[in-house]
Scaffold this motif. Structure first.
Motif, PDB file in Angstrom:
ATOM      1  N   VAL A 106      42.656  10.922  81.577  1.00  0.00           N
ATOM      2  CA  VAL A 106      43.288  10.607  82.857  1.00  0.00           C
ATOM      3  C   VAL A 106      42.524   9.471  83.538  1.00  0.00           C
ATOM      4  CG1 VAL A 106      43.962  11.506  85.131  1.00  0.00           C
ATOM      5  CG2 VAL A 106      43.996  13.022  83.133  1.00  0.00           C
ATOM      6  N   ILE A 107      43.262   8.483  84.034  1.00  0.00           N
ATOM      7  CA  ILE A 107      42.685   7.427  84.874  1.00  0.00           C
ATOM      8  C   ILE A 107      43.030   7.779  86.316  1.00  0.00           C
ATOM      9  CG2 ILE A 107      42.643   4.962  85.409  1.00  0.00           C
ATOM     10  CD1 ILE A 107      41.792   5.522  82.528  1.00  0.00           C
ATOM     11  N   ASP A 108      41.997   7.823  87.176  1.00  0.00           N
ATOM     12  CA  ASP A 108      42.192   8.236  88.574  1.00  0.00           C
ATOM     13  C   ASP A 108      41.529   7.209  89.477  1.00  0.00           C
ATOM     14  OD1 ASP A 108      41.656   9.519  91.162  1.00  0.00           O
ATOM     15  OD2 ASP A 108      42.200  11.405  90.218  1.00  0.00           O
TER      16      ASP A 108
ATOM     17  N   GLU B 277      34.925  -2.534  95.320  1.00  0.00           N
ATOM     18  CA  GLU B 277      34.838  -2.584  96.775  1.00  0.00           C
ATOM     19  C   GLU B 277      35.833  -1.621  97.418  1.00  0.00           C
ATOM     20  OE1 GLU B 277      35.541  -6.131  99.834  1.00  0.00           O
ATOM     21  OE2 GLU B 277      34.013  -6.566  98.315  1.00  0.00           O
ATOM     22  N   GLU B 278      37.002  -1.453  96.780  1.00  0.00           N
ATOM     23  CA  GLU B 278      38.051  -0.577  97.306  1.00  0.00           C
ATOM     24  C   GLU B 278      37.816   0.893  97.001  1.00  0.00           C
ATOM     25  OE1 GLU B 278      39.332  -4.661  96.575  1.00  0.00           O
ATOM     26  OE2 GLU B 278      38.495  -3.186  95.239  1.00  0.00           O
ATOM     27  N   GLY B 279      36.859   1.205  96.147  1.00  0.00           N
ATOM     28  CA  GLY B 279      36.547   2.582  95.797  1.00  0.00           C
ATOM     29  C   GLY B 279      36.328   2.744  94.305  1.00  0.00           C
ATOM     30  N   ALA B 280      35.957   3.943  93.911  1.00  0.00           N
ATOM     31  CA  ALA B 280      35.670   4.240  92.508  1.00  0.00           C
ATOM     32  C   ALA B 280      36.957   4.428  91.715  1.00  0.00           C
ATOM     33  CB  ALA B 280      34.811   5.491  92.399  1.00  0.00           C
ATOM     34  N   VAL B 281      36.916   3.992  90.468  1.00  0.00           N
ATOM     35  CA  VAL B 281      37.995   4.251  89.515  1.00  0.00           C
ATOM     36  C   VAL B 281      37.345   4.946  88.330  1.00  0.00           C
ATOM     37  CG1 VAL B 281      39.725   3.237  87.982  1.00  0.00           C
ATOM     38  CG2 VAL B 281      39.310   2.233  90.235  1.00  0.00           C
ATOM     39  N   GLY B 282      37.974   6.021  87.867  1.00  0.00           N
ATOM     40  CA  GLY B 282      37.375   6.785  86.785  1.00  0.00           C
ATOM     41  C   GLY B 282      38.332   7.081  85.661  1.00  0.00           C
ATOM     42  N   ARG B 283      37.738   7.277  84.493  1.00  0.00           N
ATOM     43  CA  ARG B 283      38.476   7.762  83.323  1.00  0.00           C
ATOM     44  C   ARG B 283      37.807   9.058  82.912  1.00  0.00           C
ATOM     45  NH1 ARG B 283      38.477   3.921  78.389  1.00  0.00           N
ATOM     46  NH2 ARG B 283      36.250   4.419  78.460  1.00  0.00           N
ATOM     47  N   ALA B 284      38.572  10.133  82.975  1.00  0.00           N
ATOM     48  CA  ALA B 284      38.046  11.435  82.570  1.00  0.00           C
ATOM     49  C   ALA B 284      38.641  11.805  81.219  1.00  0.00           C
ATOM     50  CB  ALA B 284      38.389  12.499  83.597  1.00  0.00           C
ATOM     51  N   THR B 285      37.778  12.300  80.358  1.00  0.00           N
ATOM     52  CA  THR B 285      38.207  12.843  79.076  1.00  0.00           C
ATOM     53  C   THR B 285      37.928  14.336  79.108  1.00  0.00           C
ATOM     54  OG1 THR B 285      37.674  10.759  77.965  1.00  0.00           O
ATOM     55  CG2 THR B 285      37.918  12.726  76.569  1.00  0.00           C
ATOM     56  N   PHE B 286      38.987  15.117  79.116  1.00  0.00           N
ATOM     57  CA  PHE B 286      38.906  16.570  79.156  1.00  0.00           C
ATOM     58  C   PHE B 286      39.195  17.064  77.743  1.00  0.00           C
ATOM     59  CE2 PHE B 286      40.612  15.047  83.234  1.00  0.00           C
ATOM     60  CZ  PHE B 286      39.672  15.559  84.118  1.00  0.00           C
TER      61      PHE B 286
ATOM     62  N   GLU C  78      28.615   4.614  85.670  1.00  0.00           N
ATOM     63  CA  GLU C  78      28.100   5.990  85.752  1.00  0.00           C
ATOM     64  C   GLU C  78      28.929   6.882  84.833  1.00  0.00           C
ATOM     65  OE1 GLU C  78      27.291   9.496  89.078  1.00  0.00           O
ATOM     66  OE2 GLU C  78      28.179   7.603  89.727  1.00  0.00           O
ATOM     67  N   THR C  79      28.255   7.818  84.190  1.00  0.00           N
ATOM     68  CA  THR C  79      28.922   8.823  83.361  1.00  0.00           C
ATOM     69  C   THR C  79      28.456  10.194  83.821  1.00  0.00           C
ATOM     70  OG1 THR C  79      29.060   7.329  81.471  1.00  0.00           O
ATOM     71  CG2 THR C  79      29.275   9.678  81.008  1.00  0.00           C
ATOM     72  N   ARG C  80      29.403  11.095  84.055  1.00  0.00           N
ATOM     73  CA  ARG C  80      29.081  12.468  84.480  1.00  0.00           C
ATOM     74  C   ARG C  80      29.649  13.439  83.444  1.00  0.00           C
ATOM     75  NH1 ARG C  80      31.441  11.614  90.499  1.00  0.00           N
ATOM     76  NH2 ARG C  80      30.027   9.946  91.111  1.00  0.00           N
ATOM     77  N   PRO C  81      28.793  14.160  82.744  1.00  0.00           N
ATOM     78  CA  PRO C  81      29.279  15.134  81.756  1.00  0.00           C
ATOM     79  C   PRO C  81      29.772  16.414  82.431  1.00  0.00           C
ATOM     80  CG  PRO C  81      26.888  15.150  81.824  1.00  0.00           C
ATOM     81  CD  PRO C  81      27.336  14.072  82.772  1.00  0.00           C
ATOM     82  N   PHE C  82      30.728  17.077  81.783  1.00  0.00           N
ATOM     83  CA  PHE C  82      31.190  18.381  82.234  1.00  0.00           C
ATOM     84  C   PHE C  82      30.352  19.459  81.562  1.00  0.00           C
ATOM     85  CE2 PHE C  82      35.509  16.111  82.329  1.00  0.00           C
ATOM     86  CZ  PHE C  82      35.276  15.619  83.601  1.00  0.00           C
ATOM     87  N   GLU C  83      30.383  20.669  82.103  1.00  0.00           N
ATOM     88  CA  GLU C  83      29.640  21.792  81.542  1.00  0.00           C
ATOM     89  C   GLU C  83      30.066  22.057  80.100  1.00  0.00           C
ATOM     90  OE1 GLU C  83      27.350  24.173  83.287  1.00  0.00           O
ATOM     91  OE2 GLU C  83      27.193  22.407  84.560  1.00  0.00           O
ATOM     92  N   ASP C  84      29.148  22.547  79.302  1.00  0.00           N
ATOM     93  CA  ASP C  84      29.405  22.971  77.919  1.00  0.00           C
ATOM     94  C   ASP C  84      29.938  21.853  77.028  1.00  0.00           C
ATOM     95  OD1 ASP C  84      28.623  25.580  78.630  1.00  0.00           O
ATOM     96  OD2 ASP C  84      30.671  26.139  79.156  1.00  0.00           O
ATOM     97  N   GLY C  85      29.677  20.593  77.397  1.00  0.00           N
ATOM     98  CA  GLY C  85      30.112  19.485  76.561  1.00  0.00           C
ATOM     99  C   GLY C  85      31.618  19.335  76.446  1.00  0.00           C
ATOM    100  N   LYS C  86      32.362  19.818  77.450  1.00  0.00           N
ATOM    101  CA  LYS C  86      33.837  19.804  77.386  1.00  0.00           C
ATOM    102  C   LYS C  86      34.453  18.513  77.910  1.00  0.00           C
ATOM    103  CE  LYS C  86      34.941  23.672  75.453  1.00  0.00           C
ATOM    104  NZ  LYS C  86      35.687  23.690  74.212  1.00  0.00           N
ATOM    105  N   GLY C  87      33.687  17.439  77.917  1.00  0.00           N
ATOM    106  CA  GLY C  87      34.229  16.152  78.318  1.00  0.00           C
ATOM    107  C   GLY C  87      33.311  15.434  79.273  1.00  0.00           C
ATOM    108  N   GLN C  88      33.840  14.351  79.840  1.00  0.00           N
ATOM    109  CA  GLN C  88      33.037  13.552  80.749  1.00  0.00           C
ATOM    110  C   GLN C  88      33.917  12.695  81.640  1.00  0.00           C
ATOM    111  OE1 GLN C  88      30.663  10.904  78.382  1.00  0.00           O
ATOM    112  NE2 GLN C  88      32.406   9.753  77.634  1.00  0.00           N
TER     113      GLN C  88
END
Length: 120
Positions: free
Chosen positions: A108-110, A31-40, A14-24
């Motif tokens: 950031v990796i969260d 199984e243990e939960g979601a892991v994400g990489r955000a680019t701000f 899944e990819t979720r964009p931020f408002e105004d194209g300021k990252g994603q």
């Protein structure tokens, strides 16, 4: 539960964009939960680019993550503040604003707070 699992943030589920194209945010689900990489991207600020999506006064996610690149300032609702940069490990309680410092993207990796982050 399988003994080995392989997923890649380079092929996110899944990819979720931020408002105004300021990252994603890019997510893989384990199984243990979601892991994400955000680019701000430079100029990104939670209160401008995620608040309209989250519809809360401040970020209510509890984060546990690692800063790969760039710099970010985080200010808690009570006024406590801290800057993070490459190589930093961070935990952040709910109730904060944050923004990118400088002209480099902050990556950031969260593995705790991105499951519902920037999700309408």
């Amino acid at each position: 539960m399988p003994g080995l699992v392989r997923k890649s943030l380079d092929s996110p589920e899944e990819t979720r964009p931020f408002e105004d194209g300021k990252g994603q945010l890019q997510l893989v689900n384990l199984e243990e939960g979601a892991v994400g990489r955000a680019t701000f991207l430079p100029g990104w600020r939670w209160s401008e680019h995620v608040k309209p999506i989250a519809k809360t006064e401040s970020c209510q996610a509890s984060h546990m993550g690692y800063f790969v690149s760039g710099r970010m300032k985080v200010v808690m609702d009570d006024g406590e503040e801290m800057e993070y940069g490459p190589g930093d490990f961070a935990t952040m309680a709910p109730g904060h604003d944050a923004w990118v410092l400088g002209d480099e993207a902050c990556v950031v990796i969260d593995w705790q707070g991105f499951a519902d982050y920037a999700k309408p």
